[in-house]
Design a protein around this motif. Sequence first.
Motif, PDB file in Angstrom:
ATOM      1  N   ASN A   1      14.012  40.086  29.149  1.00 34.38           N
ATOM      2  CA  ASN A   1      15.234  40.887  29.079  1.00 34.38           C
ATOM      3  C   ASN A   1      16.426  40.105  28.564  1.00 34.38           C
ATOM      4  O   ASN A   1      17.308  40.661  27.909  1.00 34.38           O
ATOM      5  N   GLY A   2      16.490  38.836  28.843  1.00 33.22           N
ATOM      6  CA  GLY A   2      17.658  38.048  28.471  1.00 33.22           C
ATOM      7  C   GLY A   2      17.700  37.656  27.004  1.00 33.22           C
ATOM      8  O   GLY A   2      18.719  37.132  26.530  1.00 33.22           O
ATOM      9  N   ILE A   3      16.631  37.865  26.259  1.00 37.80           N
ATOM     10  CA  ILE A   3      16.579  37.492  24.844  1.00 37.80           C
ATOM     11  C   ILE A   3      16.586  38.785  24.036  1.00 37.80           C
ATOM     12  O   ILE A   3      15.639  39.572  24.069  1.00 37.80           O
ATOM     13  N   THR A   4      17.688  39.007  23.282  1.00 38.43           N
ATOM     14  CA  THR A   4      17.836  40.276  22.562  1.00 38.43           C
ATOM     15  C   THR A   4      18.122  40.117  21.090  1.00 38.43           C
ATOM     16  O   THR A   4      18.122  41.111  20.357  1.00 38.43           O
ATOM     17  N   ALA A   5      18.372  38.909  20.624  1.00 35.58           N
ATOM     18  CA  ALA A   5      18.756  38.730  19.213  1.00 35.58           C
ATOM     19  C   ALA A   5      18.122  37.460  18.658  1.00 35.58           C
ATOM     20  O   ALA A   5      17.585  36.615  19.397  1.00 35.58           O
TER      21      ALA A   5
ATOM     22  N   THR B   1       9.556  39.040  13.519  1.00 38.65           N
ATOM     23  CA  THR B   1       8.985  40.381  13.667  1.00 38.65           C
ATOM     24  C   THR B   1       9.990  41.481  13.349  1.00 38.65           C
ATOM     25  O   THR B   1       9.597  42.622  13.082  1.00 38.65           O
ATOM     26  N   GLY B   2      11.266  41.164  13.406  1.00 38.63           N
ATOM     27  CA  GLY B   2      12.300  42.149  13.096  1.00 38.63           C
ATOM     28  C   GLY B   2      12.885  42.808  14.312  1.00 38.63           C
ATOM     29  O   GLY B   2      13.960  43.417  14.231  1.00 38.63           O
ATOM     30  N   GLU B   3      12.240  42.722  15.461  1.00 33.69           N
ATOM     31  CA  GLU B   3      12.777  43.358  16.658  1.00 33.69           C
ATOM     32  C   GLU B   3      12.025  42.866  17.895  1.00 33.69           C
ATOM     33  O   GLU B   3      10.983  42.205  17.795  1.00 33.69           O
TER      34      GLU B   3
END
Length: 636
Positions: free
Chosen positions: A300-304, A329-331
């Motif tokens: 959850n803490g890694i978003t970008a 992967t792009g997302e």
Amino acid sequence: MQRRSLGVLLLWLLAVSASIVVLAADPSKEPFTIRISCGSFDDVRTAPTNTLWYRDFGYTGGRFANATRPSFIIPPLKTLRHFPLSDGAENCYYINNVPNGHYQVRLFFALVADPNLDSEPIFDVSVEGTLFSSLLLGWSSEDEKTFAEALVFVQDSSLSICFHSTGHGDPSILSIEVLQIDDSAYKFGPLWGKGTVLRTAKRLTCASGKPAFDEDLNGVHWGGDRFWLGVKTLSSSSDDQPISTENVIAETLLAPNFYPQSIYQSAIVGTDRQPSLSFEMDVTPNRNYSVWLHFAEIENGITAEQERVFDVLINGDTAFKDIDIIRMTGERFTALVLNKTIVVTGTTLTVILQPVKGTHAIISAIEVFEIITAEKKTLTQEVSALRTVKGSLGLPLRLGWNGDPCVPQQHPWSGVECQFDDTKDHWVIDGLGLDNQGLRGVISGDISKLQHLQSINLSGNSIKGNIPLTLGTISGLQVLDLSYNELNGSIPDSLGQLASLQILNLNGNDLSGRVPASLGGRPLHRARFNFTDNAGLCGIPGLHECGPHLSVAAKIGMAFGVLVAILFLVVFAACWWKRRQNIRRAQKLAAAEAEDDVGVAAVGEWVADGQVHAAHHAHLEQPKKALHRSRPSSLN
């Protein structure tokens, strides 16, 4: 110009993509699958997926027995098949009518439920002649070692799986699975192809803690129903942290490997105390290994991008640099698979995930395959000829002679010598050494199909029959030892055509006739020939002299003449006897008629005599009557 080049490049990529689609498996169609419950007399279905296991019939030899399952990951089957050493050191399952293609072959092992047998056998396993697994002491106490798995190409619509005894207990097999997978599955690089076999050395799903098959993970059948060993930590000394998610993971169940989504919904991450992740396993030194690493950003803490970047080191060398899962992967929640082929010189393979940016490394699953060069097989016609020779000679069961005669190279057939023929790119048979093996059959003429033979030693057996004429066509034969058998007939003239023959031992048999001049007159300074102890042989120094020598045709003609003469005598005797019987019958009839004539004459004479006597009597009576008539008057 730049746009035109770009357009050409796009067209090329589309063409490549189209070709990949053609090669990829069609998930809507079921792959070829066969599962065998070894030792079972009936088809079996097992929970929880109602998997069908076919009965064990017509695939191999060996013995049936009840099974003791040493591990809970083993299919819940109750029987097995085992192979005592008295049945031969090599025993094989032959599975025919298998469509050509790429297959996952998996074998589960178990223990024979008999306290009188060795509790833990040690043996080797090969597929299509390539050795890929060796069961070592202690295998039954480790889940991962209770099965062996390989990825192999089937090229001739049949599959052989062989078990090679090492003299420590009877190989015992619980089940065999042959599962078709995509033709391009696990394509690791230039070495990949039909000339390689991949042995599954390790397959882990991280953080789950529970072992599972693809079937349990909602995978598709084209994935081969892989077995994933669940681990909560990569090593007992590490401070790893398991995480998981219920989010849908993109880019799963795709050709050619069809990885199930579930393996990416959990992962192991580093901690503040130990941000790196380290995995280590034992391997066979000086081998090539293909390493497959699986990732998905689910924390959850890694978003970008740039929030988690790490390097991957394999045995100290940087295999992948600056891995940023979201960037690649792009997302988030998207599967990423990395593959690297390495050469391991030592006995350990180590994978380290080392953070570069961010705080912790992450990994979802690990697969490690040993890359094995597939063995070249023995020439098909020579294998067929050897099997014919096996049957005609009556080889004892203990010699085995199953599978391929020359491969795996660690387990060639007993009594067979092989060499690799570079021109044919196959193994060939150059020697047979079956002396003193208790053979009681005959020598088949098909032995001449082993045209690469240089040495044949069948001495000290009880082989009967004639020496095949076709032996003289094995042009490279240097040694032929048939001594001390029960061979009969004559020595074929064709043996004189063997220009390379240096040793010929035919002594101690029941051979007869003249030794061919082409053998008896050969200079002995380079060759050693022995014809002694054959009572009927003649014609060379050391043997008795021959009488008039008759050819085979002359002998046949003489025998035919004798047969005709005997037949003539039999016919003549039969005719003579019949004629004699007719004569005797005629004589008897004539005698009978003569007796009848004599009887009639006698009767006639008797009648005539009677008439004369009666006339004479009447003549005498007439005077008496006259006298009688005259006397009465005087008496008165």
